[in-house]
Scaffold this active site. Structure first.
Site, PDB file in Angstrom:
ATOM      1  N   SER A   1       1.188  -1.308  -0.082  1.00  0.00           N
ATOM      2  CA  SER A   1       0.196  -0.346  -0.086  1.00  0.00           C
ATOM      3  C   SER A   1       0.888   1.281  -0.102  1.00  0.00           C
ATOM      4  O   SER A   1       2.150   0.773  -0.452  1.00  0.00           O
ATOM      5  CB  SER A   1      -0.970   0.379   1.641  1.00  0.00           C
ATOM      6  OG  SER A   1      -0.150  -0.059   2.597  1.00  0.00           O
TER       7      SER A   1
ATOM      8  N   ILE B   1       3.194   4.543   0.084  1.00  0.00           N
ATOM      9  CA  ILE B   1       4.168   4.780  -0.924  1.00  0.00           C
ATOM     10  C   ILE B   1       5.229   3.634  -2.192  1.00  0.00           C
ATOM     11  O   ILE B   1       5.549   3.657  -2.580  1.00  0.00           O
ATOM     12  CB  ILE B   1       4.917   5.745  -0.462  1.00  0.00           C
ATOM     13  CG1 ILE B   1       4.674   6.951  -0.202  1.00  0.00           C
ATOM     14  CG2 ILE B   1       6.445   5.325  -1.366  1.00  0.00           C
ATOM     15  CD1 ILE B   1       6.177   7.578   1.111  1.00  0.00           C
TER      16      ILE B   1
ATOM     17  N   ASP C   1       8.137 -11.897   6.994  1.00  0.00           N
ATOM     18  CA  ASP C   1       8.087 -10.069   8.285  1.00  0.00           C
ATOM     19  C   ASP C   1      10.038  -9.694   8.306  1.00  0.00           C
ATOM     20  O   ASP C   1      11.063 -10.470   8.908  1.00  0.00           O
ATOM     21  CB  ASP C   1       8.293 -11.129   9.717  1.00  0.00           C
ATOM     22  CG  ASP C   1       8.725 -10.246  11.056  1.00  0.00           C
ATOM     23  OD1 ASP C   1       8.652  -9.042  10.215  1.00  0.00           O
ATOM     24  OD2 ASP C   1       7.883 -10.599  12.376  1.00  0.00           O
ATOM     25  N   LEU C   2       9.573  -8.655   8.014  1.00  0.00           N
ATOM     26  CA  LEU C   2      11.337  -8.566   7.943  1.00  0.00           C
ATOM     27  C   LEU C   2      11.877  -7.543   9.276  1.00  0.00           C
ATOM     28  O   LEU C   2      13.162  -7.446   9.314  1.00  0.00           O
ATOM     29  CB  LEU C   2      11.060  -6.971   6.581  1.00  0.00           C
ATOM     30  CG  LEU C   2      10.508  -6.816   5.681  1.00  0.00           C
ATOM     31  CD1 LEU C   2      10.228  -5.702   4.880  1.00  0.00           C
ATOM     32  CD2 LEU C   2      11.876  -8.038   4.703  1.00  0.00           C
TER      33      LEU C   2
ATOM     34  N   ARG D   1       4.793  -8.363   4.644  1.00  0.00           N
ATOM     35  CA  ARG D   1       4.345  -9.184   5.652  1.00  0.00           C
ATOM     36  C   ARG D   1       2.764  -9.881   5.053  1.00  0.00           C
ATOM     37  O   ARG D   1       2.307 -11.110   5.579  1.00  0.00           O
ATOM     38  CB  ARG D   1       3.742  -8.339   7.463  1.00  0.00           C
ATOM     39  CG  ARG D   1       4.884  -8.395   8.348  1.00  0.00           C
ATOM     40  CD  ARG D   1       4.604  -8.004   8.792  1.00  0.00           C
ATOM     41  NE  ARG D   1       3.760  -6.846   9.284  1.00  0.00           N
ATOM     42  CZ  ARG D   1       3.112  -5.958  10.641  1.00  0.00           C
ATOM     43  NH1 ARG D   1       3.299  -6.540  11.971  1.00  0.00           N
ATOM     44  NH2 ARG D   1       2.397  -4.691  10.293  1.00  0.00           N
TER      45      ARG D   1
ATOM     46  N   TYR E   1       9.929   8.106  15.554  1.00  0.00           N
ATOM     47  CA  TYR E   1      10.182   7.849  14.394  1.00  0.00           C
ATOM     48  C   TYR E   1      11.364   8.804  13.609  1.00  0.00           C
ATOM     49  O   TYR E   1      12.035   8.210  12.909  1.00  0.00           O
ATOM     50  CB  TYR E   1       8.805   8.267  13.731  1.00  0.00           C
ATOM     51  CG  TYR E   1       8.429   8.228  12.349  1.00  0.00           C
ATOM     52  CD1 TYR E   1       8.301   7.129  12.147  1.00  0.00           C
ATOM     53  CD2 TYR E   1       8.302   8.907  11.533  1.00  0.00           C
ATOM     54  CE1 TYR E   1       7.858   7.100  10.383  1.00  0.00           C
ATOM     55  CE2 TYR E   1       7.985   9.757  10.203  1.00  0.00           C
ATOM     56  CZ  TYR E   1       7.514   8.621   9.705  1.00  0.00           C
ATOM     57  OH  TYR E   1       7.782   8.247   8.751  1.00  0.00           O
TER      58      TYR E   1
ATOM     59  N   THR F   1      -1.600   8.298   1.984  1.00  0.00           N
ATOM     60  CA  THR F   1      -1.674   6.716   2.453  1.00  0.00           C
ATOM     61  C   THR F   1      -2.210   6.147   3.533  1.00  0.00           C
ATOM     62  O   THR F   1      -2.477   7.051   4.431  1.00  0.00           O
ATOM     63  CB  THR F   1      -0.376   6.752   2.461  1.00  0.00           C
ATOM     64  OG1 THR F   1       0.812   6.906   3.298  1.00  0.00           O
ATOM     65  CG2 THR F   1       1.109   6.968   1.391  1.00  0.00           C
TER      66      THR F   1
ATOM     67  N   LYS G   1      13.901   7.988  10.870  1.00  0.00           N
ATOM     68  CA  LYS G   1      14.424   7.995   9.636  1.00  0.00           C
ATOM     69  C   LYS G   1      15.556   8.514   9.457  1.00  0.00           C
ATOM     70  O   LYS G   1      16.261   8.902   8.453  1.00  0.00           O
ATOM     71  CB  LYS G   1      13.650   8.970   8.674  1.00  0.00           C
ATOM     72  CG  LYS G   1      12.034   7.766   9.276  1.00  0.00           C
ATOM     73  CD  LYS G   1      12.155   6.807   7.945  1.00  0.00           C
ATOM     74  CE  LYS G   1      10.900   6.026   7.887  1.00  0.00           C
ATOM     75  NZ  LYS G   1      10.605   5.398   6.272  1.00  0.00           N
TER      76      LYS G   1
END
Length: 278
Positions: free
Chosen positions: A20, A22, A67-68, A42, A164, A199, A168
């Site tokens: 979904s 980006i 699952d990363l 996932r 977050y 998004t 990033k």
């Protein structure tokens, strides 16, 4: 680093978090260039939907579920991509999650581990696994790419997004250091800095333009990102003008940004405390 234009046509691409937002929009933009894609994430159903949309745009795609954040998830995603595609030209480290709120009151330790695991550790491990294949592609044609999808939060740390922002910013500095490490290898490393984007990840946030969180259509953002990669750019900033102005002020006078944000802190916390995609 490659400062000349890059040709993405027909490349073999792994996109993480492609179900979904980006990630899906990037897959569709690359499909127009007739790329062959592996879509990792996932959940199988949204990945399969992206694969169908890619086919309709002229590309080819296979979905792989991993699952990363698991111990070998990033490496397994790369292994699947190389097996399916016969090599790898482009790695897009897009998968990410967010939990906003006051660090000591709203954010659980599990949320911190989830953000660090998916936003920072996973792309580092995926890139490490992909590098031998990207180096081979870079040596063969000089148009291999690592693209990290960071955030405007990597450029200006905003209140209630401390973890977050840290993840990033970490991804951005990882990309920067790796780019210098790979100088002359034919592997181009670029980082994108989207601001507020329409998004599913943003649906749980109630912060709007009045608090500096205006959103751009995802298709516009992604077109700018891909165009920036093709132009050989290394920092691709797709933020709205007011956020770019805040970035400039933060560079010149960070305490002025503190003072400017202070009157809105209570409203901002209330608007974003439910923002969670974990």
């Amino acid at each position: 680093m490659n400062t000349s234009p890059l040709d993405l046509s027909g490349r073999r691409v792994l996109v993480t978090g492609a179900g979904s937002g980006i990630g899906r929009a990037l897959a569709l933009e690359l499909a127009v260039r007739r790329c062959s894609l592996v879509l990792a994430g996932r959940r199988a159903a949204p990945l399969e939907e992206t694969a169908r949309l890619v086919t309709g745009r002229g590309g080819t795609a296979r979905a792989v579920t991993h699952d990363l954040t698991s111990e070998r998830g990033p490496e397994q995603a790369v292994e699947d991509a190389v097996r399916i595609l016969g090599g790898l030209d482009v790695l897009v480290n897009n998968a990410g999650n967010v939990r906003a709120g006051a660090l000591d009151e709203d954010i659980a330790a599990a949320d911190i581990h989830a953000m660090v695991g998916l936003n920072l550790l996973a792309p580092i491990l995926a890139t490490r696994a992909a590098l031998p294949h990207l180096r081979a592609a870079g040596a063969a044609h000089g148009h291999a790419v690592v693209l990290g999808i960071a955030s405007g939060a990597a450029l200006v740390g905003m209140p209630y997004y401390s973890v977050y922002a840290a993840t990033k910013a970490g991804l951005a500095r990882f990309d920067e250091a790796l780019r210098r490490e790979l100088w002359g290898s034919g592997v181009h490393v670029a980082t994108a800095y989207p601001g507020g984007t329409q998004t599913p990840m943003m649906e749980s946030s109630r912060a709007g333009a009045d608090l500096g969180y205006g959103r751009r259509p995802v298709e516009e953002v992604v077109r700018e990102i891909v165009a920036g990669v093709e132009a050989g750019e290394v920092d691709i900033n797709t933020q709205r003008p007011e956020r770019r102005e805040l970035q400039r002020l933060n560079t010149a006078d960070p305490l002025a940004v503190d003072a400017a944000l202070a009157p809105s802190l209570a409203a901002m916390r209330e608007a974003v405390r439910g923002h969670r995609s974990i």
